[in-house]
Design an enzyme around this catalytic site. Structure first.
Site, PDB file in Angstrom:
ATOM      1  N   LYS A 125       2.507   5.779  -9.404  1.00 17.12           N
ATOM      2  CA  LYS A 125       3.514   4.739  -9.210  1.00 17.12           C
ATOM      3  C   LYS A 125       4.895   5.224  -9.684  1.00 17.12           C
ATOM      4  CE  LYS A 125       2.931   1.224  -7.666  1.00 17.12           C
ATOM      5  NZ  LYS A 125       2.995   0.884  -6.221  1.00 17.12           N
ATOM      6  N   SER A 156       5.838  -0.918 -10.197  1.00 19.51           N
ATOM      7  CA  SER A 156       4.889  -1.421 -11.196  1.00 19.51           C
ATOM      8  C   SER A 156       5.451  -1.225 -12.593  1.00 19.51           C
ATOM      9  CB  SER A 156       3.586  -0.619 -11.069  1.00 19.51           C
ATOM     10  OG  SER A 156       2.711  -0.922 -12.124  1.00 19.51           O
ATOM     11  N   PRO A 170       5.904  -5.309 -11.366  1.00 20.69           N
ATOM     12  CA  PRO A 170       5.068  -6.310 -12.043  1.00 20.69           C
ATOM     13  C   PRO A 170       4.152  -5.697 -13.098  1.00 20.69           C
ATOM     14  CG  PRO A 170       4.619  -6.209  -9.654  1.00 20.69           C
ATOM     15  CD  PRO A 170       5.385  -4.984 -10.037  1.00 20.69           C
ATOM     16  N   SER A 180      -7.000  -5.903 -10.851  1.00 21.54           N
ATOM     17  CA  SER A 180      -6.609  -6.692 -12.029  1.00 21.54           C
ATOM     18  C   SER A 180      -7.554  -7.876 -12.246  1.00 21.54           C
ATOM     19  CB  SER A 180      -5.188  -7.223 -11.888  1.00 21.54           C
ATOM     20  OG  SER A 180      -4.331  -6.200 -11.531  1.00 21.54           O
ATOM     21  N   SER A 216      -2.970  -6.619   4.238  1.00 23.31           N
ATOM     22  CA  SER A 216      -4.169  -7.374   3.837  1.00 23.31           C
ATOM     23  C   SER A 216      -4.442  -7.288   2.327  1.00 23.31           C
ATOM     24  CB  SER A 216      -5.400  -6.870   4.604  1.00 23.31           C
ATOM     25  OG  SER A 216      -5.536  -5.482   4.363  1.00 23.31           O
ATOM     26  N   GLY A 227       0.662  -2.596   4.077  1.00 21.76           N
ATOM     27  CA  GLY A 227      -0.553  -2.959   3.314  1.00 21.76           C
ATOM     28  C   GLY A 227      -0.787  -4.459   3.354  1.00 21.76           C
ATOM     29  N   ARG A 234      -4.485  -0.480   7.553  1.00 20.13           N
ATOM     30  CA  ARG A 234      -5.012   0.834   7.889  1.00 20.13           C
ATOM     31  C   ARG A 234      -5.879   0.793   9.141  1.00 20.13           C
ATOM     32  NH1 ARG A 234      -7.156   4.194   2.809  1.00 20.13           N
ATOM     33  NH2 ARG A 234      -7.040   2.184   1.768  1.00 20.13           N
ATOM     34  N   ILE A 278      -1.572  -8.770  -3.169  1.00 15.04           N
ATOM     35  CA  ILE A 278      -0.203  -9.274  -3.330  1.00 15.04           C
ATOM     36  C   ILE A 278       0.449  -9.497  -1.960  1.00 15.04           C
ATOM     37  CG2 ILE A 278       2.067  -8.820  -4.343  1.00 15.04           C
ATOM     38  CD1 ILE A 278       0.709  -7.007  -6.405  1.00 15.04           C
TER      39      ILE A 278
HETATM   40  P1  NDP Z   1      -4.623  -4.007  -3.030  1.00 15.48           P
HETATM   41  O1  NDP Z   1      -5.612  -2.927  -3.298  1.00 15.48           O
HETATM   42  O2  NDP Z   1      -5.123  -5.358  -2.718  1.00 15.48           O
HETATM   43  O3  NDP Z   1      -3.613  -3.564  -1.919  1.00 15.48           O
HETATM   44  C1  NDP Z   1      -3.266  -2.236  -1.735  1.00 15.48           C
HETATM   45  C2  NDP Z   1      -2.945  -2.044  -0.266  1.00 15.48           C
HETATM   46  O4  NDP Z   1      -2.581  -0.694  -0.030  1.00 15.48           O
HETATM   47  C3  NDP Z   1      -4.136  -2.346   0.631  1.00 15.48           C
HETATM   48  O5  NDP Z   1      -3.688  -3.163   1.688  1.00 15.48           O
HETATM   49  C4  NDP Z   1      -4.544  -0.972   1.139  1.00 15.48           C
HETATM   50  O6  NDP Z   1      -5.038  -0.988   2.457  1.00 15.48           O
HETATM   51  C5  NDP Z   1      -3.202  -0.247   1.154  1.00 15.48           C
HETATM   52  N1  NDP Z   1      -3.421   1.198   1.180  1.00 15.48           N
HETATM   53  C6  NDP Z   1      -4.024   1.975   0.263  1.00 15.48           C
HETATM   54  N2  NDP Z   1      -4.070   3.252   0.705  1.00 15.48           N
HETATM   55  C7  NDP Z   1      -3.489   3.260   1.935  1.00 15.48           C
HETATM   56  C8  NDP Z   1      -3.223   4.256   2.914  1.00 15.48           C
HETATM   57  N3  NDP Z   1      -3.568   5.538   2.747  1.00 15.48           N
HETATM   58  N4  NDP Z   1      -2.588   3.883   4.057  1.00 15.48           N
HETATM   59  C9  NDP Z   1      -2.230   2.605   4.284  1.00 15.48           C
HETATM   60  N5  NDP Z   1      -2.452   1.611   3.401  1.00 15.48           N
HETATM   61  C10 NDP Z   1      -3.075   1.950   2.240  1.00 15.48           C
HETATM   62  O7  NDP Z   1      -3.705  -4.037  -4.337  1.00 15.48           O
HETATM   63  P2  NDP Z   1      -2.496  -4.960  -4.776  1.00 15.48           P
HETATM   64  O8  NDP Z   1      -2.202  -6.025  -3.809  1.00 15.48           O
HETATM   65  O9  NDP Z   1      -2.751  -5.320  -6.171  1.00 15.48           O
HETATM   66  O10 NDP Z   1      -1.328  -3.882  -4.775  1.00 15.48           O
HETATM   67  C11 NDP Z   1      -0.195  -3.963  -3.918  1.00 15.48           C
HETATM   68  C12 NDP Z   1       0.907  -3.150  -4.532  1.00 15.48           C
HETATM   69  O11 NDP Z   1       1.242  -3.699  -5.792  1.00 15.48           O
HETATM   70  C13 NDP Z   1       0.534  -1.685  -4.804  1.00 15.48           C
HETATM   71  O12 NDP Z   1       1.661  -0.902  -4.508  1.00 15.48           O
HETATM   72  C14 NDP Z   1       0.219  -1.672  -6.293  1.00 15.48           C
HETATM   73  O13 NDP Z   1       0.427  -0.410  -6.843  1.00 15.48           O
HETATM   74  C15 NDP Z   1       1.249  -2.687  -6.784  1.00 15.48           C
HETATM   75  N6  NDP Z   1       0.965  -3.292  -8.082  1.00 15.48           N
HETATM   76  C16 NDP Z   1      -0.174  -4.008  -8.295  1.00 15.48           C
HETATM   77  C17 NDP Z   1      -0.407  -4.617  -9.514  1.00 15.48           C
HETATM   78  C18 NDP Z   1      -1.631  -5.426  -9.793  1.00 15.48           C
HETATM   79  O14 NDP Z   1      -1.876  -5.751 -10.965  1.00 15.48           O
HETATM   80  N7  NDP Z   1      -2.418  -5.821  -8.807  1.00 15.48           N
HETATM   81  C19 NDP Z   1       0.555  -4.475 -10.621  1.00 15.48           C
HETATM   82  C20 NDP Z   1       1.741  -3.742 -10.282  1.00 15.48           C
HETATM   83  C21 NDP Z   1       1.933  -3.183  -9.055  1.00 15.48           C
HETATM   84  P3  NDP Z   1      -6.604  -1.162   2.769  1.00 15.48           P
HETATM   85  O15 NDP Z   1      -6.810  -2.651   2.710  1.00 15.48           O
HETATM   86  O16 NDP Z   1      -6.762  -0.571   4.102  1.00 15.48           O
HETATM   87  O17 NDP Z   1      -7.346  -0.434   1.684  1.00 15.48           O
END
Ligand code: NDP
Length: 347
Positions: free
Chosen positions: A157, A123, A182, A197, A9, A7, A32, A12
């Protein structure tokens, strides 16, 4: 080290890759779609990216998708997971990619034979479904309340992290597992999209909230969360789960901070005080008119103050947290620079 980041791009992940490259690591990031060049441009522009960043395609829902990507890597940061509060079909849109994706990445890491550590971005959602004002959360806590019907993202999660620990327990792979848990991650984004967020600040400034509600958030800066992940692969003794969160802050204090720093002008910060018993009642009642995920979040969070112990991450990973005011103001400045909220008039 050669590090796989899933993931890549994401909000985080891109900050984490920035830090990995700055420290001289080689990074293979999965996305993706390689066709979305606009989303990938910020990653490609990072210092060190030309020499040490490779991007490849992989999907959480496609079996074996991460096998090639994990080949030759020393460590894996599994960050990809859908992060939305509202999903049409929570099983298909949240739980399946979270759980199947975790199993797929762990299986790819085991097959690679070179991976020594996998870090899963779990999370606080796997720790608790709703803040409990009389309980200090620690890494021993697990969310036992969420379901497909109630805080479905939290459920996804929790199940994903459990699948991770179950995999290691049953398969005994050649790597050890660490999770970073986090709270709400905020701060300046490398990519132009709005993270779920950070959307909170867009909503606060654009008049989405009818008033100041009795909500208190545990925030953590995206740059500190990135640092926790980098430390989790660099420090050999890192182990188990790590609650990762800075200070808590109430909606009233966030609104006052933004107003004091000039963000009230041209924006629509809430004014009506709803942070009282009658306000809580009104919020609970009106939550049924909100989309399901948002309504569920409001009902389980209004009037509650999260309390948590972050001593493990500070002691074992040497992590310290930026002041919450700095993270909020940096996040809002960045949202304004990207055109998501009105710019602050120059003083
Ligand atoms: P983003 O939405 O920015 O990132 C999520 C990533 O997951 C994207 O790169 C997305 O890809 C990828 N993704 C989603 N579905 C798929 C799929 N089917 N196949 C491949 N890739 C996929 O969110 P965050 O950076 O905030 O989240 C990153 C991680 O941190 C996650 O696991 C989230 O649960 C966790 N988290 C986030 C918190 C927050 O407050 N932001 C708090 C606690 C945990 P694409 O760009 O192609 O959609």
């Amino acid at each position: 080290m050669h590090v796989l980041v899933t993931g890549a791009s994401g909000f985080i992940a891109s900050r984490t890759i920035e830090q990995l490259l700055a420290k001289g690591h080689r990074v293979r990031g999965t996305v993706r779609s390689l066709a979305k060049e606009k989303d990938l441009a910020p990653l490609r522009a990072l210092p060190g990216a030309k020499e040490r960043l490779e991007l490849v395609q992989a999907d959480l829902l496609t079996a074996g998708s991460f096998d090639a990507a994990a080949q030759g890597c020393d460590a894996v940061l599994h960050m990809a997971s859908p992060y939305v509060l509202d999903a049409k079909d929570p099983q298909k849109d949240l739980v399946d990619p979270a759980v199947m994706g975790t199993e797929s990445v762990l299986s790819a890491s085991a097959k690679a034979g070179t991976v020594k550590r996998v870090v899963i971005t779990s999370s606080m959602a796997a720790i608790t479904d709703e803040p409990e004002s009389d309980h200090v959360l620690t890494e021993a806590d697990w969310n036992v309340k969420s379901s497909l019907e109630r805080n479905a993202y939290y459920y996804s999660k929790t199940l994903a992290e459990k699948a991770g620990w179950a995999f290691v327990e049953s398969r005994k792979p050649g790597f050890d597992l660490v999770t970073i848990n986090p709270f709400m991650v905020i701060g300046p984004s490398l990519s132009p999209g709005i993270n779920t967020s950070n959307q909170l600040f867009v909503d606060l400034l654009s008049g989405t909230y009818p008033g100041i509600m009795n909500l208190t958030w545990g925030f953590v800066d995206v740059r500190d969360v990135a640092s926790a992940h980098v430390r989790a692969i660099e420090i050999p003794t890192a182990h188990g789960r790590y609650i990762t969160a800075g200070e808590t802050i109430s909606m009233r204090d966030v609104v006052e901070l933004l107003a004091k720093n000039g963000w009230g002008a041209g924006n629509k910060l809430p004014k009506l005080g709803m942070d009282c018993g009658a306000g809580d009642f009104a919020v609970r009642l009106s939550s049924y008119l909100q989309p399901k995920g948002v309504g569920s979040y409001l009902r389980t969070h209004v009037g509650r103050v999260p309390r948590y112990d972050t001593s493990k991450v500070q002691r074992e990973l040497g992590l310290s947290f930026r002041p919450v005011a700095e993270s909020i103001l940096d996040a809002v400045k960045d949202l304004a620079a990207q055109g998501h909220v009105q710019k602050r008039p120059s003083p």
